[in-house]
Design a protein around this motif. Structure first.
Motif: not given
Length: 260
Positions: A108-116, A193-199
């Motif tokens: 997980y990364a913060l949703k505000t980042t552009d990490i993919s 709402q604050d995070v996103k699963a990136v992998y």
């Protein structure tokens, strides 16, 4: 989330042979389990409390670091730990009752980042991915040669590090971000709402892990009581109160172990 229903479990449990009190161990990992003002809360303690009631059992529950919970259940008679991820490596170390949760572990990364992240090679380029060092996922990834892990002592540390921007990624499950109220500080006040699963990492099933010397008849009684909770809807009601909208585990997991 409704008002907490603390597990009233601070009492002595004696078997018919009057042996020792059953000692149950869990960790600070909301919303699955956590302590507040001397009481134990969370999905797992509430499920275990209902099982004890149905089995006419009483026990002592302890909220301790996971390494102690795991070690105690592995080595001491009349002990169990929860929630324990069932893996092929752990299979012969315990006797199992469950599943009592199902989750999807991801980076997980913060949703505000552009990490993919698209593959393992890109994952390897991220500095200091925070994971509790006592978790099986850390030990597994470390053994696989992953060099960019930042081992932390407690789950709360990794959530706070992510929130503060001190790490770009953590390895967590999708259930953690349901923690609210008094449990929110333990996950750095992070919500879905604050995070996103990136992998994605793997699907995991959590169980109550009993000392391997526990009588098979006792394990069968616990499993039957849990199965009945699922059949009569009690388990689903508890699960959805703590984890609204999440998948509820069935009577058995598709496989006895986690899958990557």
């Amino acid at each position: 989330m409704k008002a907490y229903q603390p597990a009233v479990l601070i009492a002595a449990w004696l078997s018919l042979n009057a042996a020792q009190a059953l000692q149950l161990y869990t960790e600070e990992y909301p919303p699955l389990s956590f302590s507040h003002e001397g009481h134990i809360h969370g999905l797992a303690p509430e499920v275990v409390s209902e099982l004890l009631k149905r089995l006419d059992r009483k026990a002592e529950i302890h909220v301790v670091p996971w390494s102690r919970a795991y070690h105690s259940a592995q080595n001491n008679p009349d002990t169990a730990a929860f929630v324990t991820m069932r893996t092929a490596e752990r299979e012969p170390l315990f006797k199992w009752v469950g599943p009592i949760m199902v989750s999807m572990d991801s980076f997980y990364a913060l949703k505000t980042t552009d990490i993919s992240i698209r593959n393992d090679q890109e994952l390897a380029q991220i500095d200091n991915i925070a994971v509790p060092r006592d978790w099986f996922s850390y030990q597994e990834l470390h053994a696989d040669g992953m060099k960019n892990l930042l081992g932390v002592t407690e789950p709360a540390q990794m959530f706070h590090l992510l929130r503060q921007g001190r790490v770009k990624l953590i390895l967590a499950d999708n259930l953690s971000f349901h923690a609210q109220g008094n449990a929110a500080p333990l996950v750095g006040h992070l919500s879905r709402q604050d995070v996103k699963a990136v992998y994605p990492y793997r699907r995991a099933y959590g169980y109550i892990s009993f000392w391997k010397g526990t009588d098979d008849n006792e394990i069968e009684r616990w499993q039957k009581a849990l199965d009945e909770m699922k059949r009569d809807g009690t388990f689903r009601k508890i699960y959805q109160r703590w984890l609204p909208g999440e998948e509820v585990p069935g009577l058995r997991s598709p496989s006895p172990v986690t899958s990557r």
